[in-house]
Design an enzyme around this catalytic site. Structure first.
Site, PDB file in Angstrom:
ATOM      1  N   GLU A 182     -12.765  -2.033   5.681  1.00  0.00           N
ATOM      2  CA  GLU A 182     -12.707  -3.366   6.812  1.00  0.00           C
ATOM      3  C   GLU A 182     -13.203  -2.818   7.955  1.00  0.00           C
ATOM      4  O   GLU A 182     -11.368  -2.429   8.789  1.00  0.00           O
ATOM      5  CB  GLU A 182     -11.135  -4.097   6.421  1.00  0.00           C
ATOM      6  N   GLN A 190       0.832  -1.158   0.122  1.00  0.00           N
ATOM      7  CA  GLN A 190       0.221  -0.056   0.477  1.00  0.00           C
ATOM      8  C   GLN A 190       0.765   1.047   0.124  1.00  0.00           C
ATOM      9  O   GLN A 190       1.533   1.378   0.444  1.00  0.00           O
ATOM     10  CB  GLN A 190      -0.816   0.148   1.377  1.00  0.00           C
ATOM     11  N   GLY A 191       0.798   2.055  -0.646  1.00  0.00           N
ATOM     12  CA  GLY A 191       1.705   3.156  -1.335  1.00  0.00           C
ATOM     13  C   GLY A 191       0.746   4.616  -0.673  1.00  0.00           C
ATOM     14  O   GLY A 191       0.680   5.038  -1.516  1.00  0.00           O
ATOM     15  N   SER A 249       1.300   6.377   2.567  1.00  0.00           N
ATOM     16  CA  SER A 249       2.026   7.138   3.160  1.00  0.00           C
ATOM     17  C   SER A 249       3.122   7.655   2.963  1.00  0.00           C
ATOM     18  O   SER A 249       4.526   7.130   1.750  1.00  0.00           O
ATOM     19  CB  SER A 249       2.733   6.533   4.643  1.00  0.00           C
TER      20      SER A 249
HETATM   21  C1  LIG Z   1       4.808  -0.628  10.811  1.00  0.00           C
HETATM   22  C2  LIG Z   1       3.879  -0.037  10.346  1.00  0.00           C
HETATM   23  C3  LIG Z   1       3.598  -0.292   9.096  1.00  0.00           C
HETATM   24  C4  LIG Z   1       2.773   0.916   8.237  1.00  0.00           C
HETATM   25  N1  LIG Z   1       2.413   0.073   6.988  1.00  0.00           N
HETATM   26  C5  LIG Z   1       2.345   1.348   6.174  1.00  0.00           C
HETATM   27  C6  LIG Z   1       2.133   0.841   4.587  1.00  0.00           C
HETATM   28  O1  LIG Z   1       1.669  -0.362   4.357  1.00  0.00           O
HETATM   29  N2  LIG Z   1       1.552   1.707   3.931  1.00  0.00           N
HETATM   30  C7  LIG Z   1       1.574   2.849   4.205  1.00  0.00           C
HETATM   31  O2  LIG Z   1       0.657   3.939   3.002  1.00  0.00           O
HETATM   32  N3  LIG Z   1       1.454   3.321   5.801  1.00  0.00           N
HETATM   33  C8  LIG Z   1       1.758   2.903   6.554  1.00  0.00           C
HETATM   34  N4  LIG Z   1       2.287   3.075   7.369  1.00  0.00           N
HETATM   35  C9  LIG Z   1       2.047   4.217   8.200  1.00  0.00           C
HETATM   36  C10 LIG Z   1       0.985   4.887   8.860  1.00  0.00           C
HETATM   37  O3  LIG Z   1       0.362   4.577   8.434  1.00  0.00           O
HETATM   38  C11 LIG Z   1       1.628   6.247   9.645  1.00  0.00           C
HETATM   39  O4  LIG Z   1       2.421   5.925  10.428  1.00  0.00           O
HETATM   40  C12 LIG Z   1       0.786   7.021  10.214  1.00  0.00           C
HETATM   41  O5  LIG Z   1      -0.693   7.123   9.167  1.00  0.00           O
HETATM   42  C13 LIG Z   1       0.896   8.206  11.315  1.00  0.00           C
HETATM   43  O6  LIG Z   1       1.557   8.964  10.442  1.00  0.00           O
HETATM   44  P1  LIG Z   1       3.099   9.435  10.673  1.00  0.00           P
HETATM   45  O7  LIG Z   1       4.223   8.615  10.520  1.00  0.00           O
HETATM   46  O8  LIG Z   1       3.290  10.444   9.632  1.00  0.00           O
HETATM   47  O9  LIG Z   1       2.431   9.924  11.770  1.00  0.00           O
HETATM   48  P2  LIG Z   1       2.433  11.247  11.768  1.00  0.00           P
HETATM   49  O10 LIG Z   1       0.877  11.628  11.117  1.00  0.00           O
HETATM   50  O11 LIG Z   1       3.446  13.063  11.597  1.00  0.00           O
HETATM   51  O12 LIG Z   1       2.095  11.859  13.614  1.00  0.00           O
HETATM   52  C14 LIG Z   1       2.863  12.579  14.381  1.00  0.00           C
HETATM   53  C15 LIG Z   1       1.568  12.115  16.019  1.00  0.00           C
HETATM   54  O13 LIG Z   1       0.885  13.173  15.870  1.00  0.00           O
HETATM   55  C16 LIG Z   1      -0.372  12.739  16.051  1.00  0.00           C
HETATM   56  N5  LIG Z   1      -1.174  13.513  15.543  1.00  0.00           N
HETATM   57  C17 LIG Z   1      -0.908  13.017  14.001  1.00  0.00           C
HETATM   58  N6  LIG Z   1      -1.798  14.563  13.720  1.00  0.00           N
HETATM   59  C18 LIG Z   1      -2.782  14.455  14.140  1.00  0.00           C
HETATM   60  C19 LIG Z   1      -4.186  15.511  14.672  1.00  0.00           C
HETATM   61  N7  LIG Z   1      -4.774  15.932  13.560  1.00  0.00           N
HETATM   62  N8  LIG Z   1      -4.745  15.344  15.637  1.00  0.00           N
HETATM   63  C20 LIG Z   1      -4.001  14.461  16.754  1.00  0.00           C
HETATM   64  N9  LIG Z   1      -2.615  14.397  16.798  1.00  0.00           N
HETATM   65  C21 LIG Z   1      -2.497  14.033  15.494  1.00  0.00           C
HETATM   66  C22 LIG Z   1      -0.143  11.507  15.502  1.00  0.00           C
HETATM   67  O14 LIG Z   1      -1.442  10.244  16.149  1.00  0.00           O
HETATM   68  C23 LIG Z   1       0.899  10.724  16.004  1.00  0.00           C
HETATM   69  O15 LIG Z   1       0.848  10.356  16.851  1.00  0.00           O
HETATM   70  C24 LIG Z   1       3.074   2.341   8.886  1.00  0.00           C
HETATM   71  C25 LIG Z   1       3.432   2.354   9.698  1.00  0.00           C
HETATM   72  C26 LIG Z   1       3.525   2.092  10.536  1.00  0.00           C
HETATM   73  C27 LIG Z   1       4.058   1.952  12.305  1.00  0.00           C
END
Ligand SMILES: Cc1cc2nc3c(=O)[nH]c(=O)nc-3n(C[C@H](O)[C@H](O)[C@H](O)COP(=O)(O)OP(=O)(O)OC[C@H]3O[C@@H](n4cnc5c(N)ncnc54)[C@H](O)[C@@H]3O)c2cc1C
Length: 387
Positions: A245, A127-128, A130
């Site tokens: 889901e 899934q691309g 993030s």
């Molecule tokens: C093990 C793992 C597998 C993953 N697999 C995939 C994958 O296959 N494909 C894919 O596309 N992505 C994947 N992801 C990415 C995942 O979807 C993102 O990590 C997630 O959406 C959070 O984004 P970020 O890491 O950029 O953190 P950020 O968005 O930068 O968030 C950092 C912190 O700030 C908080 N925060 C952010 N915005 C708000 C808000 N508006 N209000 C309150 N709190 C907030 C968040 O909850 C978090 O605690 C994966 C992540 C992990 C850890």
């Protein structure tokens, strides 16, 4: 609502159990803490091949695309039974995300090319979505796809891409134009991971494993025929995908299996000869988690049975939050039961202790991926305040 397991269900469960018994000795089913490790790709493929013989790969897809036509409750029973028996967890990217989205929005050629292989595991997906700077705020994504003749030219970077190191295909959100709002101009395309210009770089996570990656695109050519649905409608498809889901995020079947494993281990390991299972601290925490888990299981059954008092979108967030908290509580309990054994590498349960620590590390991610806890709580409060 009636959740009684009737004679038909009992017959069904007996058939499933017989099928699972027939897999003994194949290495497809594993027990104990071995089930906490990520299933190797080959084990998942062999499991899907066995399911394929019975037509059971994708029970939740429409029958015309390979589904079984079982009721939602029966599908849940099936999942509980297979997980309890130690079947590998099939990665969600193909079965739960790409498949249903192509069924809903793909064209006939895409369905013909991808659905069968996605169901039986001969086509694997990542899934691309993030990107650095576009996780929770997904609409900020910048990976671009500009149309030149009959192909998109894709440039940019994805991150945290689970299984990109072995997936055959990626369903990706890309920017095909810049609209007035960030959500406009996003499209969904299917990218062959063997295309020239793609570089996959591993990220090792705190569980010491390699599941996630950074993926770089340097002028990657993607045929126009790999656009899903309409250009610019990618945001709607992504929402459909993530909302499709609703109950899986809670991971109740896995939690039930893992709690049983912890109970067994707690009866085998002990502090100064008395097994952990006899300790008050263990009994209290185990009971608390078991009660919470049972409540979560019933909540899922209510959603699956279409209880009108369970609004589906809000329930998806509630189940994800409670499920991910419980995953971390179960993992912490496992480490507290087995942790001291890590100091004795020769201990007969040393391998289980290492598995527990890795499991705890992986479960830290449960409150981040697929919509972090904070984001789920935002969604919930918005829905409740708006109602
Ligand atoms: C093990 C793992 C597998 C993953 N697999 C995939 C994958 O296959 N494909 C894919 O596309 N992505 C994947 N992801 C990415 C995942 O979807 C993102 O990590 C997630 O959406 C959070 O984004 P970020 O890491 O950029 O953190 P950020 O968005 O930068 O968030 C950092 C912190 O700030 C908080 N925060 C952010 N915005 C708000 C808000 N508006 N209000 C309150 N709190 C907030 C968040 O909850 C978090 O605690 C994966 C992540 C992990 C850890």
């Amino acid at each position: 609502m009636d959740f009684t397991i009737n004679t038909d269900d009992q017959r069904f469960l007996a058939e499933v159990q017989q099928f699972l018994t027939g897999l003994a000795g194949t290495g497809i089913l594993v027990s104990g803490t071995a089930a906490w490790e990520h299933a190797a790709e080959d084990r998942v493929r062999r499991w899907l091949a066995a399911l394929d013989v019975r037509g059971w790969c994708v029970p939740y897809w429409p029958v015309e695309h390979g589904g079984t036509g079982w009721s939602a409750v029966r599908r849940f029973l099936f999942e509980m039974e297979c997980t309890r028996a130690g079947a590998p967890i099939v990665p969600s990217q193909g079965h739960r995300l790409a498949g249903p989205t192509l069924i809903a929005f793909g064209n006939d050629a895409q369905r013909a090319s991808f659905l069968k292989g996605t169901a039986n595991g001969t086509i694997t997906w990542c899934q691309g979505f993030s990107e650095p700077g576009a996780g929770s705020d997904l609409a900020a994504l910048t990976t671009s796809a500009r149309l030149e003749n009959d192909a998109y030219v894709v440039t940019g970077q994805k991150i945290w891409t689970t299984h990109a190191h072995y997936a055959d295909w990626m369903f990706a959100l890309v920017r095909t134009s810049t609209g007035t709002k960030p959500r406009q101009g996003i499209s969904m395309i299917l990218i062959d991971m063997r295309s020239p210009g793609i570089a996959v770089s591993p990220i090792e996570t705190i569980d010491g494993q390699h599941h996630v990656n950074t993926v770089f695109f340097d002028d990657v050519l993607v045929p126009l025929g790999n656009l899903v649905g309409c250009e610019g409608a990618g945001w709607d498809y992504a929402r459909y995908m993530l909302e499709h889901e609703r109950t899986g995020g809670a991971k109740v079947p896995e939690l039930r299996r893992d709690l049983d494993t912890i109970a067994t281990l707690a009866s085998l390991v002990g502090v100064e000869s008395s097994p952990v299972v006899e300790s008050g601290w263990f009994q209290r925490r185990f009971a608390d988690i078991a009660i919470e888990l049972e409540a979560l299981r019933w909540s899922i059954l209510r959603v699956l049975a279409g209880d009108p008092s369970c609004p589906a979108n809000e329930m998806a967030s509630i189940l994800k939050v409670r499920g991910s908290e419980l995953q971390q509580a179960v993992a912490q309990l496992a480490v507290d039961v087995l942790g001291p054994i890590m100091l004795s590498p020769a201990h007969p349960f040393a391998r289980d202790a290492a598995a527990a620590l890795s499991y705890l590390g992986f479960r830290r991610a449960a409150t981040i991926y697929a919509g972090s806890d904070e984001i789920q709580r935002n969604l919930l409060s918005r829905a409740l305040l708006d109602s």
